[in-house]
Design a protein around this motif. Sequence first.
Motif, PDB file in Angstrom:
ATOM      1  N   ILE A   1      48.212  49.982  46.826  1.00  0.00           N
ATOM      2  CA  ILE A   1      48.602  48.731  46.181  1.00  0.00           C
ATOM      3  C   ILE A   1      48.585  47.576  47.178  1.00  0.00           C
ATOM      4  CG2 ILE A   1      50.480  47.506  45.021  1.00  0.00           C
ATOM      5  CD1 ILE A   1      51.215  50.016  43.606  1.00  0.00           C
ATOM      6  N   ALA A   2      49.079  47.839  48.367  1.00  0.00           N
ATOM      7  CA  ALA A   2      49.058  46.792  49.385  1.00  0.00           C
ATOM      8  C   ALA A   2      47.631  46.324  49.641  1.00  0.00           C
ATOM      9  CB  ALA A   2      49.701  47.305  50.673  1.00  0.00           C
ATOM     10  N   ALA A   3      46.713  47.279  49.675  1.00  0.00           N
ATOM     11  CA  ALA A   3      45.307  46.938  49.895  1.00  0.00           C
ATOM     12  C   ALA A   3      44.782  46.096  48.736  1.00  0.00           C
ATOM     13  CB  ALA A   3      44.474  48.209  50.044  1.00  0.00           C
ATOM     14  N   ALA A   4      45.140  46.483  47.521  1.00  0.00           N
ATOM     15  CA  ALA A   4      44.674  45.756  46.342  1.00  0.00           C
ATOM     16  C   ALA A   4      45.189  44.318  46.357  1.00  0.00           C
ATOM     17  CB  ALA A   4      45.140  46.463  45.069  1.00  0.00           C
TER      18      ALA A   4
ATOM     19  N   ARG B   1      37.534  49.062  36.228  1.00  0.00           N
ATOM     20  CA  ARG B   1      36.678  49.435  37.365  1.00  0.00           C
ATOM     21  C   ARG B   1      37.132  48.731  38.638  1.00  0.00           C
ATOM     22  NH1 ARG B   1      32.040  48.054  33.855  1.00  0.00           N
ATOM     23  NH2 ARG B   1      31.639  49.871  32.555  1.00  0.00           N
ATOM     24  N   ARG B   2      37.520  47.493  38.469  1.00  0.00           N
ATOM     25  CA  ARG B   2      37.936  46.748  39.655  1.00  0.00           C
ATOM     26  C   ARG B   2      39.211  47.326  40.263  1.00  0.00           C
ATOM     27  NH1 ARG B   2      37.188  42.926  43.016  1.00  0.00           N
ATOM     28  NH2 ARG B   2      38.851  41.521  43.708  1.00  0.00           N
ATOM     29  N   ILE B   3      40.137  47.732  39.397  1.00  0.00           N
ATOM     30  CA  ILE B   3      41.367  48.346  39.893  1.00  0.00           C
ATOM     31  C   ILE B   3      41.051  49.632  40.638  1.00  0.00           C
ATOM     32  CG2 ILE B   3      43.479  49.534  39.188  1.00  0.00           C
ATOM     33  CD1 ILE B   3      43.810  47.464  36.982  1.00  0.00           C
ATOM     34  N   GLU B   4      40.171  50.427  40.051  1.00  0.00           N
ATOM     35  CA  GLU B   4      39.790  51.673  40.716  1.00  0.00           C
ATOM     36  C   GLU B   4      39.174  51.371  42.091  1.00  0.00           C
ATOM     37  OE1 GLU B   4      37.199  54.126  38.440  1.00  0.00           O
ATOM     38  OE2 GLU B   4      36.904  55.584  40.070  1.00  0.00           O
ATOM     39  N   GLN B   5      38.386  50.319  42.119  1.00  0.00           N
ATOM     40  CA  GLN B   5      37.687  49.968  43.351  1.00  0.00           C
ATOM     41  C   GLN B   5      38.651  49.478  44.436  1.00  0.00           C
ATOM     42  OE1 GLN B   5      35.137  46.643  42.721  1.00  0.00           O
ATOM     43  NE2 GLN B   5      34.675  46.358  44.881  1.00  0.00           N
ATOM     44  N   VAL B   6      39.497  48.507  44.083  1.00  0.00           N
ATOM     45  CA  VAL B   6      40.351  47.912  45.116  1.00  0.00           C
ATOM     46  C   VAL B   6      41.485  48.836  45.549  1.00  0.00           C
ATOM     47  CG1 VAL B   6      39.852  45.549  44.436  1.00  0.00           C
ATOM     48  CG2 VAL B   6      41.842  46.707  43.474  1.00  0.00           C
ATOM     49  N   THR B   7      41.783  49.850  44.734  1.00  0.00           N
ATOM     50  CA  THR B   7      42.798  50.806  45.172  1.00  0.00           C
ATOM     51  C   THR B   7      42.139  52.070  45.729  1.00  0.00           C
ATOM     52  OG1 THR B   7      42.994  51.849  43.002  1.00  0.00           O
ATOM     53  CG2 THR B   7      44.452  49.991  43.462  1.00  0.00           C
ATOM     54  N   GLN B   8      40.881  51.971  45.988  1.00  0.00           N
ATOM     55  CA  GLN B   8      40.128  53.085  46.578  1.00  0.00           C
ATOM     56  C   GLN B   8      40.269  54.379  45.778  1.00  0.00           C
ATOM     57  OE1 GLN B   8      42.112  52.670  50.244  1.00  0.00           O
ATOM     58  NE2 GLN B   8      41.327  50.597  50.403  1.00  0.00           N
ATOM     59  N   GLY B   9      40.223  54.237  44.462  1.00  0.00           N
ATOM     60  CA  GLY B   9      40.230  55.419  43.610  1.00  0.00           C
ATOM     61  C   GLY B   9      41.596  56.006  43.350  1.00  0.00           C
ATOM     62  N   THR B  10      42.640  55.371  43.876  1.00  0.00           N
ATOM     63  CA  THR B  10      43.990  55.892  43.658  1.00  0.00           C
ATOM     64  C   THR B  10      44.451  55.690  42.223  1.00  0.00           C
ATOM     65  OG1 THR B  10      44.581  55.483  45.957  1.00  0.00           O
ATOM     66  CG2 THR B  10      46.388  55.747  44.396  1.00  0.00           C
TER      67      THR B  10
ATOM     68  N   LEU C   1      47.042  41.870  36.622  1.00  0.00           N
ATOM     69  CA  LEU C   1      47.142  40.447  36.965  1.00  0.00           C
ATOM     70  C   LEU C   1      46.363  40.170  38.245  1.00  0.00           C
ATOM     71  CD1 LEU C   1      50.960  39.879  36.275  1.00  0.00           C
ATOM     72  CD2 LEU C   1      49.061  38.917  34.958  1.00  0.00           C
ATOM     73  N   ASN C   2      46.531  41.040  39.204  1.00  0.00           N
ATOM     74  CA  ASN C   2      45.849  40.875  40.479  1.00  0.00           C
ATOM     75  C   ASN C   2      44.327  40.968  40.329  1.00  0.00           C
ATOM     76  OD1 ASN C   2      45.963  40.850  43.535  1.00  0.00           O
ATOM     77  ND2 ASN C   2      44.855  42.755  43.173  1.00  0.00           N
ATOM     78  N   ALA C   3      43.891  41.870  39.455  1.00  0.00           N
ATOM     79  CA  ALA C   3      42.450  42.041  39.255  1.00  0.00           C
ATOM     80  C   ALA C   3      41.835  40.796  38.624  1.00  0.00           C
ATOM     81  CB  ALA C   3      42.180  43.267  38.374  1.00  0.00           C
ATOM     82  N   LEU C   4      42.628  40.088  37.826  1.00  0.00           N
ATOM     83  CA  LEU C   4      42.108  38.919  37.127  1.00  0.00           C
ATOM     84  C   LEU C   4      42.234  37.633  37.942  1.00  0.00           C
ATOM     85  CD1 LEU C   4      43.258  39.553  33.460  1.00  0.00           C
ATOM     86  CD2 LEU C   4      40.926  39.557  34.375  1.00  0.00           C
ATOM     87  N   ALA C   5      42.876  37.716  39.086  1.00  0.00           N
ATOM     88  CA  ALA C   5      43.104  36.514  39.885  1.00  0.00           C
ATOM     89  C   ALA C   5      41.799  35.796  40.255  1.00  0.00           C
ATOM     90  CB  ALA C   5      43.912  36.851  41.134  1.00  0.00           C
ATOM     91  N   PRO C   6      40.752  36.535  40.651  1.00  0.00           N
ATOM     92  CA  PRO C   6      39.515  35.844  41.029  1.00  0.00           C
ATOM     93  C   PRO C   6      38.800  35.202  39.851  1.00  0.00           C
ATOM     94  CG  PRO C   6      39.588  38.079  41.945  1.00  0.00           C
ATOM     95  CD  PRO C   6      40.671  37.983  40.932  1.00  0.00           C
ATOM     96  N   GLY C   7      38.998  35.683  38.638  1.00  0.00           N
ATOM     97  CA  GLY C   7      38.315  35.108  37.488  1.00  0.00           C
ATOM     98  C   GLY C   7      38.363  36.036  36.291  1.00  0.00           C
TER      99      GLY C   7
END
Lengths: 105, 105
Positions: free
Chosen positions: A99-102, B29-38, B14-20
């Motif tokens: 989560i911190a990374a995200a 998919r973005r959540i999976e990506q930024v949390t490295q699959g966690t 919310l965090n995933a939508l911050a960029p747009g």
Amino acid sequence: MPNLLQGTLDLLILNALAPGAMHGLGISRRIEQVTQGTFLVKPGSLFPALHRMEEAGWLASSWGESDNNRKAKFYRLTPPGRRQLKSETTEWRRISIAIAAALQA
Amino acid sequence: MPNLLQGTLDLLILNALAPGAMHGLGISRRIEQVTQGTFLVKPGSLFPALHRMEEAGWLASSWGESDNNRKAKFYRLTPPGRRQLKSETTEWRRISIAIAAALQA
DNA sequence: GCATTCCTATAGAGCCTCTATAGGAGTATG
DNA sequence: CATACTCCTATAGAGGCTCTATAGGAATGC
């Protein structure tokens, strides 16, 4: 207690019992103390959790006396409880890092 | 997805939508990506959350087309949504620090 | 005795997330 | 075309955790 995290109560309880046996309200106070007042676990949350965890075999309990001569039920970690604590601690770290990374991505 | 943390989904969305703006599966998919699959957010968890958050006024949606010419509903943060993101991020940090402190106490 | 604190406990509700399932719409393949 | 497949959204129903509110027995202080 903030509602953002659910399911973390088990971890906090297991962790509170790691040093040794304690009674319910003692656990509650210890959690409040070690989290610097961030987590205030009220009886209505605590006891259902304790019963559930005892049911799961992570805790064992026995009646005794508190520091103030009051009858109190003391909970202690069982070997499976210790394994669970270790497992949940590892899991927490994993998730926390993810989560911190995200959040800073 | 691990069941240890509940209620963190909102923060991740919310965090995933911050960029747009993004459509549902894109968010997933973005959540999976930024949390490295966690965190693998399945549709049955995602869409109820999106609807709930739109109901709360944090998100707004409009139909459009995805990269593959498929009809897709795009979600974007509203101003209250941005405030909520900031608020939940702060709250997360607070809690994260408190638990980390407890675990090594 | 009376109020207060300590300690455990339950009921009931609210809420989030999960599994399972569904279906329309575009695309590729033969 | 016809079929299978992916993409995308969606709902139902269940399960589970935590909350608020409430209760009561027992020891203590005054």
